[in-house]
Design a protein around this motif. Structure first.
Motif, PDB file in Angstrom:
ATOM      1  N   UNK A 383     -18.575  69.343  -6.179  1.00 28.07           N
ATOM      2  CA  UNK A 383     -19.170  68.419  -7.012  1.00 28.07           C
ATOM      3  C   UNK A 383     -18.561  67.375  -7.325  1.00 28.07           C
ATOM      4  N   UNK A 384     -17.080  67.302  -7.802  1.00 28.49           N
ATOM      5  CA  UNK A 384     -16.339  65.982  -7.563  1.00 28.49           C
ATOM      6  C   UNK A 384     -15.770  65.384  -6.242  1.00 28.49           C
ATOM      7  N   UNK A 385     -16.184  65.429  -4.773  1.00 31.36           N
ATOM      8  CA  UNK A 385     -15.958  65.003  -3.654  1.00 31.36           C
ATOM      9  C   UNK A 385     -16.985  64.605  -2.550  1.00 31.36           C
ATOM     10  N   UNK A 386     -16.928  63.817  -2.715  1.00 35.12           N
ATOM     11  CA  UNK A 386     -17.641  63.581  -0.862  1.00 35.12           C
ATOM     12  C   UNK A 386     -17.673  62.594  -0.012  1.00 35.12           C
ATOM     13  N   UNK A 387     -17.482  62.981   1.507  1.00 38.23           N
ATOM     14  CA  UNK A 387     -17.186  62.137   1.815  1.00 38.23           C
ATOM     15  C   UNK A 387     -18.176  62.338   2.689  1.00 38.23           C
ATOM     16  N   UNK A 388     -18.516  60.843   3.324  1.00 42.17           N
ATOM     17  CA  UNK A 388     -19.585  60.400   4.178  1.00 42.17           C
ATOM     18  C   UNK A 388     -19.404  59.326   4.690  1.00 42.17           C
ATOM     19  N   UNK A 389     -20.109  59.523   6.528  1.00 42.94           N
ATOM     20  CA  UNK A 389     -19.915  58.248   7.676  1.00 42.94           C
ATOM     21  C   UNK A 389     -20.610  57.222   7.252  1.00 42.94           C
ATOM     22  N   UNK A 390     -20.071  55.952   7.995  1.00 40.78           N
ATOM     23  CA  UNK A 390     -21.369  54.505   8.172  1.00 40.78           C
ATOM     24  C   UNK A 390     -21.245  54.660   9.610  1.00 40.78           C
ATOM     25  N   UNK A 391     -22.537  54.472  10.242  1.00 45.25           N
ATOM     26  CA  UNK A 391     -22.447  54.177  11.532  1.00 45.25           C
ATOM     27  C   UNK A 391     -21.640  52.988  11.373  1.00 45.25           C
ATOM     28  N   UNK A 392     -22.322  51.891  11.427  1.00 52.36           N
ATOM     29  CA  UNK A 392     -21.248  49.890  10.719  1.00 52.36           C
ATOM     30  C   UNK A 392     -20.582  50.623  10.498  1.00 52.36           C
ATOM     31  N   UNK A 393     -19.360  49.708  11.309  1.00 47.59           N
ATOM     32  CA  UNK A 393     -18.021  49.371  10.562  1.00 47.59           C
ATOM     33  C   UNK A 393     -18.053  48.104   9.658  1.00 47.59           C
TER      34      UNK A 393
END
Length: 729
Positions: A383-393
Motif C-alpha cells: 500500500x505504501x511503496x510502489x516502484x515503477x520503471x519508465x521506458x524513457x530516460x
C-alpha cells in the motif's frame, strides 16, 4: 435584588412636557378672588392685617409661582413603580419578583455518559439521560451507554423500547454490577453535561501485548481511513508510532464521516489484536481542535522531524564531488524517511535500465523494512511503496498521468495521503518539466536523483528546481554524468536504513558497468563490489541480464525476478538465472549485430571523427531485444573495440522519426561534444521539425517529425563534421 430605578430616580414617572397653569393663567400669582375666599370666616382684625391691595404678590399654590405645570407619564423602565429588580449575578433586569434571571437560575444537571465510562463513574442521586432497551413485568431496563445499564423497578405502561428518558440513580452496587434507578422528574431549567472518562493519554509505542483488554486513550493524526465490509479502520499516528482504531456501526457503513485524513483525534477504546497486530476497538473517536490539536500536531511534527534525520551520513567511497553533494544526499534521505513516518506512500519512478533499476531497488530495500516495522498492516509495503520503471530516460506525460490517477484514486478509495514521488535516473532535464509541473499542481512532494545533464547551472540551481523539492545531481556541484544514479541512490538508501548497507554494496558497481561510467568514483564502487565477491566480469553479466529482463518486463517492476538477478535473494537461483539469461542475451545481441554491422555506414570526417550511421529500422529485428537504443549501443561498442577507446567515434542509429546517438569519451574530451547542446541548436534552426531529445553528453536520443527526417539528420551530421579538435587549436 430590588433597587431604585435609575431612569426616574425612584419617582415612578418622567416629565413629558409643560403647559400653562390653569389656576393662575400663567401669572404665577393667586387672584384677588382667591384671597377673599381664603379670608372668609376670619376676624376683621386678621383681615385688616392683610393689605388687600397687595394680594397680587401671593404665589400660585398649583404651580408654586412658576406659571406652568409638568405633563407626566409613567417611567417605562420601572412601569411607574420607582424601583426595579436586578439579577445579582449578571446585572440584568428581571421582570417579576424572581431572585435571579432565567439564565442564572440554578439548573439541575443531567449527565450523559461518555461511551468509555463505566459503573464506577456513576454518582448516587445524580440524573442521567438513558435509553430504554428492555421492558419486563418487574421493571424497565435503561442503558446509559454500551457498558452501563440499570433497572427501574415497577410498572411503567407509558414507556416504550427506544424511548429516551431521564433517570436518577438511587443505588449502585459495583461488586454486583447492579444499578438501581428511579424516574427523574425535573422542574424548571436543566443543563446537559457530557460526562467524559478521565483517562491519561497513552503513547502508541507503549501499547503492546501487555495492554490487551485495557482501555486506553490515544491522541494522534489520522493518516489513513479504510472502509471494510465490517468496521471502519482509522490508522492513527502519534509522535511515537502508528496503530489501528476500529470503529463499529452497521456493517460496511462509514463511521464518523466528519473525521478526515489529517485531522487530530482522540481515540478511547480497548486494546485488542487482529491478524496478529495490535488494534484498538474504539468506544469513541473525537476530533480535537484549537489548542489541544495544535499541541498534538506540534509534538508529532517535531518527533517525525527528529526520527527522519538519517542516523548515518558517511559515504561509501572518498570523492570530492560526492562530498560536495553530501548535503543534498542527506536531504533526499530525510525527505524519504519523513514520508515513511508521516504515513505517506512512496512512489519510485526509475529508468528501465541497469542503472535505473539498481537505483530503484536500493531505495526499495531501504524503505520496505521500515514500513513493515512501523505500520500495523501486514501488507503495508504494497500500500505504501510502489516502484515503477519508465521506458524513457525522463519523466513522461504518460507516466505522470498514471501516477496521478492512482494517487488520487488511493486518496478517494483508501483514504491514503498523496504520495512522495521519487524520480531516479530521470527528472533533471528540460523534457521532465511538463510532467513535473503537472504533479506539482496537486502539491505532490518530489525528490529527483539523477545524473543526466540538467542544463545550465546558476548558483547551484537549474530549471527543474522550480518544480522539485529535493534535487540530487552531480552537475549541481561541478560533477558530471560519470557518477551514476544507482550509486547516488545506494548512498541515500544507506542513510535511510543503515541495516541494509551490506546487502546493496555491489549495486553501484552493477550500475557503473551497466551505464559505461568512466570515473574514479565508478572504479571505487566496482572495487567495493569486488570486496563482496563480484568481479567486473560478473558485474557486467548481471547488468546485461538486468537490461535483458527489463525489456520483457516493460512496465512491471519484476520485484522477485530482479532481486534474484541482482543477487538479493537465493544465491543458487541467482547463478542459474544469470547464466541462463546471459546465454540468451549474447545470442540475441549476436543476431542483431550480424544484421546491423554489414549495413553500417562508416565515414572518417575531415576533423578526425569516425562517424557511423545505421538505419536501425531497416537493418535490425524489430519488437525484440535489443531495442533500437540498445542496438545502437552494441554497434557502437563493436566499433570501439575495433578501433580503440581513444578513437573519437560517434554512432547514429536512426528510424523514421528518431535517432539514437552514442559517442566515445574522446569526442567529448577532444571536441567538447555535448549532445544536449546540439539538440537545442537543431531545435532552434529547424523549428518546423519539432525537435526534442537529449540525455548525457555522449549518449542520448533525438526526436523529430518523420517528414523532415533527412533534413534533421543531415543537419546533425554537419554539426558533427564542424566540431573542432581543441588540442589542435
Amino acid at each position: 435584588m430590588i433597587q431604585s430605578c435609575s431612569e426616574c430616580k425612584g419617582k415612578g414617572y418622567r416629565v413629558k412636557s409643560y403647559k400653562i397653569c390653569s389656576a393662575c393663567h400663567g401669572t404665577g400669582y393667586q387672584s384677588t378672588e382667591d384671597i377673599k375666599d381664603h379670608f372668609k370666616g376670619i376676624s376683621n382684625t386678621a383681615r385688616q392685617r392683610f393689605d388687600l391691595e397687595e394680594a397680587h404678590d401671593v404665589p400660585c399654590e398649583v404651580c408654586r409661582g412658576k406659571g406652568e405645570v409638568e405633563v407626566r407619564e409613567p417611567c417605562p423602565a420601572c412601569g411607574g413603580k420607582g424601583e426595579v429588580n436586578i439579577c445579582p449575578s449578571c446585572g440584568k433586569r428581571i421582570s417579576g419578583r424572581d431572585e435571579y434571571c432565567p439564565n442564572c437560575q440554578k439548573k439541575e444537571h443531567v449527565y450523559v455518559l461518555h461511551p468509555a465510562c463505566t459503573i464506577d463513574d456513576l454518582e448516587v442521586g445524580s440524573v442521567y439521560r438513558g435509553k430504554i432497551t428492555r421492558i419486563e413485568k418487574y421493571g424497565v431496563f435503561v442503558s446509559l451507554n454500551s457498558h452501563v445499564w440499570g433497572l427501574m423497578r415497577g410498572l411503567f405502561p407509558d414507556y416504550r423500547i427506544g424511548d429516551e428518558i431521564f433517570v436518577r440513580v438511587s443505588n449502585v452496587k459495583p461488586y454486583k454490577g447492579e444499578v438501581d434507578m428511579i424516574p427523574a422528574s425535573i422542574k424548571g431549567p436543566y443543563e446537559i453535561v457530557k460526562l467524559k472518562k478521565d483517562l491519561p493519554r497513552t503513547r502508541i509505542a507503549d501499547i503492546d501485548t501487555k495492554s490487551l483488554g485495557k482501555t486506553v486513550r490515544i491522541v494522534g493524526e489520522v493518516i489513513q481511513i479504510q472502509q471494510t465490509s465490517g468496521p471502519t479502520i482509522f490508522t492513527i499516528s502519534d509522535e511515537t508510532g502508528t496503530t489501528w482504531a476500529a470503529a463499529f456501526d452497521e456493517p460496511g457503513i462509514r463511521v464518523y464521516p466528519h473525521i478526515q485524513i489529517g485531522h487530530i483525534v482522540e481515540v478511547i477504546g480497548e486494546v485488542n489484536q487482529h491478524t496478529g497486530k495490535i488494534q484498538i476497538e474504539s468506544e469513541s473517536i473525537e476530533r480535537l481542535i484549537g489548542k489541544d490539536a495544535a499541541e498534538a500536531r506540534r509534538l508529532i511534527d517535531e518527533a517525525i522531524d527528529r526520527r527522519a534525520e538519517p542516523e548515518r551520513k558517511d559515504l561509501l567511497i572518498e570523492s570530492e564531488t560526492l562530498e560536495k553533494l553530501r548535503p543534498k544526499l542527506i536531504e533526499a534521505a530525510k525527505a524519504i524517511r519523513r514520508a515513511i513516518y508521516d504515513g505517506r506512500s512512496i512512489l519510485v519512478r526509475h529508468h528501465a535500465d541497469a542503472d535505473g533499476i539498481c537505483a530503484g531497488v536500493a531505495i526499495e530495500k531501504a524503505v520496505v523494512p521500515l514500513l513493515r516495522e512501523l505500520n500495523p498492516s501486514t501488507d503495508a509495503e504494497w500500500h505504501y511503496f510502489k516502484r515503477a520503471p519508465s521506458k524513457a530516460p525522463f519523466y513522461e506525460l504518460e507516466d505522470v498521468v498514471k501516477d496521478l490517477s492512482y494517487a488520487l484514486e488511493d486518496l478517494e478509495r483508501h483514504g491514503q495521503k498523496l504520495p512522495l514521488l521519487v524520480l531516479l535516473d530521470n527528472g533533471s532535464t528540460e523534457e521532465d518539466i511538463l510532467a513535473l509541473m503537472k504533479a506539482k499542481i496537486y502539491d505532490i512532494e518530489i525528490v529527483v536523483v539523477d545524473h543526466h545533464y540538467p542544463g545550465e547551472v546558476t548558483d547551484g540551481r537549474v530549471e527543474v528546481d522550480e518544480y522539485v523539492d529535493v534535487h540530487v545531481n552531480p552537475y549541481l556541484v561541478g560533477g558530471d554524468s560519470q557518477i551514476t544514479a544507482g550509486a547516488l541512490s545506494v548512498e541515500i538508501a544507506k542513510m535511510i536504513n543503515p541495516e541494509i548497507t551490506e546487502r546493496i554494496l555491489h549495486l553501484p558497481g552493477i550500475a557503473a558497468v551497466g551505464d559505461h561510467a568512466n570515473s574514479p568514483e565508478a572504479e571505487g564502487y566496482i572495487e567495493l563490489a569486488g570486496e563482496r565477491g563480484y568481479e567486473r566480469e560478473e558485474l557486467e553479466k548481471i547488468a546485461a541480464c538486468v537490461d535483458f529482463e527489463a525489456f520483457y518486463l516493460r512496465f512491471m517492476n519484476g520485484r522477485g525476478i530482479i532481486d534474484t538477478i541482482l543477487g538479493l535473494g537465493n544465491l543458487d537461483k541467482h547463478k542459474k538465472l544469470v547464466d541462463a539469461l546471459y546465454r540468451e542475451y549474447e545470442r540475441k545481441v549476436d543476431t542483431q549485430l550480424r544484421a546491423a554491422i554489414p549495413n553500417l555506414k562508416s565515414t572518417r570526417l575531415p576533423n578526425g571523427i569516425l562517424f557511423n550511421v545505421l538505419d536501425v529500422e531497416k537493418y535490425s529485428h524489430r519488437f525484440t531485444f535489443p531495442a533500437p537504443g540498445k542496438t545502437c549501443g552494441f554497434v557502437h561498442d563493436y566499433m570501439v573495440q575495433k578501433h580503440g577507446e581513444e578513437t573519437p567515434i560517434i554512432t547514429l542509429a536512426y528510424g523514421p522519426d528518431f535517432g539514437v546517438i552514442r559517442a566515445t569519451d574522446a569526442v567529448n574530451e577532444k571536441f567538447g561534444f555535448n549532445l544536449n547542446e546540439i539538440v537545442w541548436e537543431l531545435a532552434e534552426e529547424i523549428p518546423e521539425a519539432v525537435i526534442d531529445g537529449g540525455g548525457h553528453e555522449c549518449a542520448g536520443s533525438l526526436k523529430y517529425i518523420e517528414g523532415l527526417s533527412k533534413k534533421v539528420l543531415s543537419a546533425f551530421a554537419e554539426k558533427v563534421a564542424s566540431l573542432k579538435n581543441k588540442n589542435q587549436l
